[in-house]
Design a protein around this motif. Sequence first.
Motif, PDB file in Angstrom:
ATOM      1  N   LYS A   1      11.619  33.756  28.026  1.00  0.00           N
ATOM      2  CA  LYS A   1      11.432  35.203  27.884  1.00  0.00           C
ATOM      3  C   LYS A   1      12.636  35.839  27.187  1.00  0.00           C
ATOM      4  CE  LYS A   1      10.359  39.366  30.570  1.00  0.00           C
ATOM      5  NZ  LYS A   1      10.143  39.931  31.940  1.00  0.00           N
ATOM      6  N   GLY A   2      13.834  35.440  27.581  1.00  0.00           N
ATOM      7  CA  GLY A   2      15.047  35.998  26.984  1.00  0.00           C
ATOM      8  C   GLY A   2      15.250  35.570  25.546  1.00  0.00           C
ATOM      9  N   SER A   3      14.743  34.364  25.199  1.00  0.00           N
ATOM     10  CA  SER A   3      14.938  33.861  23.838  1.00  0.00           C
ATOM     11  C   SER A   3      14.150  34.655  22.808  1.00  0.00           C
ATOM     12  CB  SER A   3      14.532  32.383  23.759  1.00  0.00           C
ATOM     13  OG  SER A   3      13.138  32.226  23.976  1.00  0.00           O
ATOM     14  N   LEU A   4      13.200  35.446  23.262  1.00  0.00           N
ATOM     15  CA  LEU A   4      12.391  36.262  22.347  1.00  0.00           C
ATOM     16  C   LEU A   4      13.119  37.523  21.895  1.00  0.00           C
ATOM     17  CD1 LEU A   4       8.932  36.001  24.167  1.00  0.00           C
ATOM     18  CD2 LEU A   4       9.777  34.612  22.261  1.00  0.00           C
ATOM     19  N   SER A   5      14.332  37.750  22.424  1.00  0.00           N
ATOM     20  CA  SER A   5      15.082  38.965  22.081  1.00  0.00           C
ATOM     21  C   SER A   5      15.721  38.889  20.697  1.00  0.00           C
ATOM     22  CB  SER A   5      16.180  39.225  23.120  1.00  0.00           C
ATOM     23  OG  SER A   5      17.117  38.157  23.132  1.00  0.00           O
ATOM     24  N   GLY A   6      15.856  37.678  20.159  1.00  0.00           N
ATOM     25  CA  GLY A   6      16.472  37.509  18.852  1.00  0.00           C
ATOM     26  C   GLY A   6      15.575  37.950  17.715  1.00  0.00           C
ATOM     27  N   ASP A   7      16.182  38.390  16.621  1.00  0.00           N
ATOM     28  CA  ASP A   7      15.417  38.866  15.469  1.00  0.00           C
ATOM     29  C   ASP A   7      15.525  37.946  14.256  1.00  0.00           C
ATOM     30  OD1 ASP A   7      14.615  41.269  16.774  1.00  0.00           O
ATOM     31  OD2 ASP A   7      16.626  42.084  16.427  1.00  0.00           O
ATOM     32  N   ASN A   8      16.527  37.056  14.259  1.00  0.00           N
ATOM     33  CA  ASN A   8      16.751  36.207  13.091  1.00  0.00           C
ATOM     34  C   ASN A   8      16.933  34.755  13.542  1.00  0.00           C
ATOM     35  OD1 ASN A   8      17.823  34.845  10.801  1.00  0.00           O
ATOM     36  ND2 ASN A   8      18.549  36.806   9.972  1.00  0.00           N
ATOM     37  N   ILE A   9      15.915  33.924  13.281  1.00  0.00           N
ATOM     38  CA  ILE A   9      15.943  32.534  13.730  1.00  0.00           C
ATOM     39  C   ILE A   9      17.058  31.743  13.070  1.00  0.00           C
ATOM     40  CG2 ILE A   9      14.300  31.770  11.979  1.00  0.00           C
ATOM     41  CD1 ILE A   9      14.645  30.479  15.612  1.00  0.00           C
ATOM     42  N   LEU A  10      17.440  32.118  11.847  1.00  0.00           N
ATOM     43  CA  LEU A  10      18.515  31.406  11.148  1.00  0.00           C
ATOM     44  C   LEU A  10      19.852  31.577  11.866  1.00  0.00           C
ATOM     45  CD1 LEU A  10      17.673  32.176   7.400  1.00  0.00           C
ATOM     46  CD2 LEU A  10      17.245  30.063   8.675  1.00  0.00           C
ATOM     47  N   ILE A  11      20.086  32.791  12.396  1.00  0.00           N
ATOM     48  CA  ILE A  11      21.317  33.048  13.157  1.00  0.00           C
ATOM     49  C   ILE A  11      21.334  32.194  14.420  1.00  0.00           C
ATOM     50  CG2 ILE A  11      22.603  34.765  14.486  1.00  0.00           C
ATOM     51  CD1 ILE A  11      21.690  36.871  12.499  1.00  0.00           C
ATOM     52  N   VAL A  12      20.193  32.104  15.073  1.00  0.00           N
ATOM     53  CA  VAL A  12      20.082  31.317  16.304  1.00  0.00           C
ATOM     54  C   VAL A  12      20.360  29.845  16.016  1.00  0.00           C
ATOM     55  CG1 VAL A  12      18.526  30.562  18.145  1.00  0.00           C
ATOM     56  CG2 VAL A  12      18.449  32.925  17.342  1.00  0.00           C
ATOM     57  N   ILE A  13      19.708  29.310  14.980  1.00  0.00           N
ATOM     58  CA  ILE A  13      19.889  27.895  14.632  1.00  0.00           C
ATOM     59  C   ILE A  13      21.346  27.606  14.268  1.00  0.00           C
ATOM     60  CG2 ILE A  13      19.303  26.101  12.954  1.00  0.00           C
ATOM     61  CD1 ILE A  13      16.511  27.383  12.760  1.00  0.00           C
TER      62      ILE A  13
ATOM     63  N   CYS B   1      19.673  35.904  22.929  1.00  0.00           N
ATOM     64  CA  CYS B   1      18.720  34.879  22.521  1.00  0.00           C
ATOM     65  C   CYS B   1      19.335  33.481  22.644  1.00  0.00           C
ATOM     66  CB  CYS B   1      18.262  35.141  21.088  1.00  0.00           C
ATOM     67  SG  CYS B   1      17.089  33.919  20.459  1.00  0.00           S
ATOM     68  N   VAL B   2      20.544  33.328  22.106  1.00  0.00           N
ATOM     69  CA  VAL B   2      21.224  32.025  22.170  1.00  0.00           C
ATOM     70  C   VAL B   2      21.529  31.645  23.616  1.00  0.00           C
ATOM     71  CG1 VAL B   2      23.325  30.775  21.552  1.00  0.00           C
ATOM     72  CG2 VAL B   2      22.213  32.228  19.858  1.00  0.00           C
ATOM     73  N   GLY B   3      21.996  32.616  24.399  1.00  0.00           N
ATOM     74  CA  GLY B   3      22.271  32.352  25.813  1.00  0.00           C
ATOM     75  C   GLY B   3      21.027  31.914  26.556  1.00  0.00           C
ATOM     76  N   SER B   4      19.886  32.492  26.198  1.00  0.00           N
ATOM     77  CA  SER B   4      18.623  32.142  26.853  1.00  0.00           C
ATOM     78  C   SER B   4      18.170  30.735  26.492  1.00  0.00           C
ATOM     79  CB  SER B   4      17.542  33.160  26.464  1.00  0.00           C
ATOM     80  OG  SER B   4      17.861  34.438  26.968  1.00  0.00           O
ATOM     81  N   ILE B   5      18.504  30.294  25.283  1.00  0.00           N
ATOM     82  CA  ILE B   5      18.187  28.916  24.897  1.00  0.00           C
ATOM     83  C   ILE B   5      18.977  27.941  25.771  1.00  0.00           C
ATOM     84  CG2 ILE B   5      18.462  27.192  23.050  1.00  0.00           C
ATOM     85  CD1 ILE B   5      17.718  29.404  21.068  1.00  0.00           C
ATOM     86  N   LEU B   6      20.212  28.312  26.085  1.00  0.00           N
ATOM     87  CA  LEU B   6      21.011  27.489  26.994  1.00  0.00           C
ATOM     88  C   LEU B   6      20.404  27.481  28.397  1.00  0.00           C
ATOM     89  CD1 LEU B   6      22.971  27.715  24.580  1.00  0.00           C
ATOM     90  CD2 LEU B   6      24.837  27.904  26.215  1.00  0.00           C
TER      91      LEU B   6
END
Length: 234
Positions: free
Chosen positions: A47-59, A188-193
């Motif tokens: 649910k928290g990972s959906l807060s990001g807007d740019n997948i490239l930044i996350v990757i 978003c990144v924190g939620s992936i963790l």
Amino acid sequence: MFGVIVNVITVILGSCIGLLFKKGIPKRVSTAAMTGLGACTLFIGIKGSLSGDNILIVIASVVLGVIFGTLINIDGAINKLAKNVEKKFKKQGQNVSIAQGIVTATLLFCVGSMTVTGSIEAGLTGDNSVLITKATLDFVSSMMLASTLGIGVLLSSVCVFIIQGGLVLFASLIAPIMSTGAINEMSCVGSILIIMIGTNLMGISKIKVSDFLPSIIFAPVIYNIMAIILKLTA
């Protein structure tokens, strides 16, 4: 700091309750509870990972973060510190790893969207609502974890105070770079963790989540670099 103190208290109370009833909880029940907690953790992370807007930044943040974290061996350093604490608290014949309890609980309580957004919001605006909501979730989580992982979960309350308290105090210093977009990418990144922690709790994986921690710092940095580039090329 009110929200941080409330969170620390709930972790202590939940851990004490979990330790108190530990002997009365059958192993099959505690195992099932850990699986359930892992599933809920996965849900919170997704649910928290959906807060990001740019997948490239996350990757980019996750990849660069884990490379940096692995090179400096964050997981090894944290486990070494936790093992030193374990030597002081572990009783002879005790099978439960205190170090595992400290590391698992600290990562669960201190990594994720609610920790980042709640601490920063409390530091910048004085609004503790997110941290208090998180404290309620941590109360239940600490009970389940402590019943399985032991006193290490209780000791993690010190880490909760230091990490979340540090974020609240540091929020005013990083205010210039903490735009809504930067906070969203951090969350978003924190939620992936958090998702990784969930799979570990369920026994699906054995990911060294600690080595991914720098990813949370890389996220706002990369976000701001990209924002500057876009302005220059516009």
